[in-house]
Design a protein around this motif. Structure first.
Motif, short mmCIF file in Angstrom:
data_model
loop_
_atom_site.label_atom_id
_atom_site.label_comp_id
_atom_site.label_asym_id
_atom_site.label_seq_id
_atom_site.Cartn_x
_atom_site.Cartn_y
_atom_site.Cartn_z
N ILE A 1 0.70 -1.16 -0.05
CA ILE A 1 0.04 -0.13 -0.05
C ILE A 1 0.77 1.12 0.29
N ASN A 2 0.74 2.06 -0.86
CA ASN A 2 1.18 3.56 -0.95
C ASN A 2 0.31 4.46 -0.94
N PHE A 3 0.63 5.66 -0.38
CA PHE A 3 -0.19 6.97 -0.39
C PHE A 3 0.34 7.94 -1.28
N ILE A 4 -0.45 8.71 -1.96
CA ILE A 4 -0.11 9.65 -3.06
C ILE A 4 -0.08 10.97 -2.56
N GLY A 5 0.86 11.65 -2.36
CA GLY A 5 0.84 13.12 -1.90
C GLY A 5 1.04 13.98 -3.43
N SER A 6 1.17 15.21 -3.32
CA SER A 6 1.09 15.97 -4.38
C SER A 6 2.71 16.19 -5.10
N ASP A 7 3.39 15.64 -4.44
CA ASP A 7 4.76 15.67 -5.08
C ASP A 7 5.51 14.15 -4.58
N THR A 8 4.90 13.38 -3.76
CA THR A 8 5.68 12.14 -3.17
C THR A 8 4.69 10.89 -3.24
N LEU A 9 5.20 9.97 -3.44
CA LEU A 9 4.54 8.56 -3.21
C LEU A 9 5.16 7.97 -2.01
N PHE A 10 4.47 7.87 -1.01
CA PHE A 10 4.51 7.21 0.23
C PHE A 10 4.28 5.51 0.40
#
Length: 418
Positions: free
Chosen positions: A309-318
Motif C-alpha cells: 500500500i502506498n499513499f499519493i501526495g502532491s509530489d511524493t509517493l509514500f
C-alpha cells in the motif's frame, strides 16, 4: 492555556474538529498546487511561499488529512485501548480553528519508528515514571510531514509559536514525562528547539525523480553493475507467471482490501507480533481517500499473492505496508521499490519515500535522507542525559549518511557508458 486572543484546547477525538477546519490547517497549500498544476496530481513544493520563520507552506500530505487520522481512530487502530489516546491540540481565534497538532497521550512506545525505549527503561530504573508521554505524529507512519498545522489567512508565525508553547503546557497538564514530535519538517524541528525541545536525527532512504520519462531513463543513470542487477531482479521476480497490477480509486474493491489485509496480517505478525491497523481502517480509507491510495498487487494463478500500500501526495509517493502469502525471489523489491519508481515517473512525482530503515534500498536507487524529531523532556536530570546522548547521536547519523551516500549505485562520471 491561552495567549492573547488565541485559545488552545486538547480534544479527545479528531471528530471534534470538522474535516473542513482540520484540512484547512493540515494542507493549506493543496488548493495552491491544484491551481498551479491545472488540477493534476503532479507538482512540487518549490513554488510555495515561505514565512519569516522559514516554514515552507506544505504541499498535500495525505497522512495529516482529517480522513486518514479519523480512519485510524474510528477503526480502533489508534485509541486509548491501544495506547494511543487522542489529545489533539487545537488553536482558535474568535472561536474559529486557526491551527492544530495531531497529538496522542501514550502508554507505551510502540508504532512510532523513533525509538525511546532505552530512555524509558533508564528513567524507570532510576525511579521515574516515563508513561504517559505525549506523541505528536501520525500513528504507525514514519513519513515526514507537517506537525504544527496552520491555516491560511491567519498570523502564521503567531499561531505556530502558540502551538509550540501549547505542547509544553499540555505536557504539564497531562502529567506526561515528555513530548515527542517525530518525522517533523526541518524548519519545525528548528523552531521547537527554541522552545526547549531536544533535537534528534535519523536516516531514511528516498528516491528522487530527476525528470525521468521512463524507468529506463532512471536505469541509464546507474553504473553497469547495479543496472544489470536491477534488470535481473525485475525479471526473476515475475518468472513464476506473476503479474503486477496498480489499483487506485474505484479499482480498489473490498475483495482487494480483504486480500491485502491477509498479506498485512501474515507479514506483520512475523515482523511485529501484532499488526497495528485493523481491517476496518482499510475500508474507511477506501471510502474517504481512495484517490490518494495506490495498491500495488501481485497475482499468480488467478489469485492475489502479495501487495504493497502506498499513499499519493502532491509530489511524493509514500510507501507504507507490504505483505505476501507466497514468497518469490525479489518480489518484495519489485512490488515495493521498482513499481513505486515506475508509478512516480508516470505520475510526474518528484520523490518516493519507501518507509523506515533498510540500507538494502541504496543499491536500488534510494539514497539516505535525514529525518528530524524534537523531544521536550520535563525532568531536568533526564533531559541532561538525553541531550548529551543526542549530540553524539547526531554526529554519528551525519557521518553515517555521508558514508552511505558514497555507496549509491549511480554513475560517478560521464565516461562510463550507460
Amino acid at each position: 492555556m491561552a495567549s492573547s486572543d488565541i485559545t488552545l484546547d486538547a480534544v479527545p477525538s479528531i471528530s471534534e474538529v470538522s474535516p473542513e477546519d482540520w484540512d484547512a490547517c493540515a494542507n493549506p497549500g493543496r488548493a495552491y498546487l491544484e491551481k498551479a498544476c491545472n488540477g493534476h496530481s503532479a507538482g512540487t513544493s518549490s513554488g510555495l511561499p515561505a514565512d519569516s520563520l522559514g516554514l515552507l507552506r506544505p504541499p498535500y500530505n495525505p497522512f495529516v488529512s482529517h480522513a486518514f487520522l479519523a480512519a485510524v481512530e474510528k477503526s480502533g487502530s489508534a485509541t486509548i485501548r491501544t495506547g494511543w489516546g487522542p489529545r489533539h491540540l487545537v488553536a482558535k481565534i474568535g472561536g474559529r480553528v486557526a491551527g492544530a497538532v495531531p497529538c496522542y497521550l501514550k502508554s507505551h512506545s510502540q508504532g512510532e519508528y523513533v525509538f525511546d525505549r532505552g530512555w524509558a527503561d533508564a528513567y524507570e530504573r532510576a525511579g521515574g515514571r516515563y508513561y504517559p508521554k505525549l506523541q505528536v505524529s501520525v500513528p504507525f507512519t514514519p513519513a515526514t510531514g507537517p506537525r504544527l498545522l496552520v491555516r491560511d489567512g491567519v498570523d502564521h508565525e503567531r499561531i505556530t509559536e502558540a502551538l509550540a508553547s501549547g505542547l509544553v503546557a499540555l505536557c504539564g497538564v497531562s502529567k506526561a514525562s515528555s513530548v515527542h514530535v517525530t518525522f517533523a519538517r526541518e524548519a519545525e524541528w528548528k523552531l521547537l528547539a527554541r522552545h526547549g525541545f531536544l533535537q534528534r536525527t535519523d536516516q531514511q532512504f528516498h528516491w528522487r525523480n530527476e525528470g525521468f520519462a521512463t524507468f529506463d531513463d532512471f536505469l541509464a543513470t546507474l553504473n553497469s553493475r547495479h543496472r544489470k542487477s536491477i534488470k535481473r531482479e525485475r525479471r526473476d521476480a515475475l518468472a513464476s507467471g506473476i503479474t503486477i497490477h496498480w489499483l487506485t480509486g474505484r479499482d480498489i474493491t473490498e475483495d482487494a482490501w480483504d486480500a491485502f489485509f491477509t498479506f498485512y496480517m501474515e507479514t506483520g505478525s512475523r515482523k511485529w507480533g501484532r499488526p497495528y491497523l485493523t481491517r476496518e481502517f482499510f475500508s474507511l480509507i477506501g471510502e474517504t481517500m481512495s484517490e490518494d491510495v495506490l495498491l500495488v498487487m501481485a497475482r499468480r494463478n488467478d489469485r492475489w499473492i502479495a501487495g504493497a500500500i502506498n499513499f499519493i501526495g502532491s509530489d511524493t509517493l509514500f510507501g507504507r505496508n507490504w505483505g505476501a502469502i507466497e514468497h518469490h525471489p525479489f518480489l518484495h523489491f519489485e512490488v515495493c521499490y521498482y513499481q513505486a519508481i515506475d508509478f512516480a515517473i508516470k505520475r510526474g512525482l518528484t520523490h518516493v519515500e519507501a518507509g523506515a530503515q533498510g540500507e538494502h534500498k541504496i543499491a536500488r536507487g534510494y539514497l539516505p535522507r535525514t529525518t528530524h524529531s524534537a523531544h521536550f523532556i520535563a525532568d531536568p536530570g533526564l533531559r541532561r542525559a538525553i541531550d548529551d546522548y543526542l549530540k553524539r547521536e547526531r554526529t554519528y547519523v551525519a557521518e553515517a549518511g555521508r558514508e552511505l551516500a558514497e555507496l549509491g549505485p549511480f554513475r560517478k562520471g560521464l565516461d562510463e557508458a550507460p
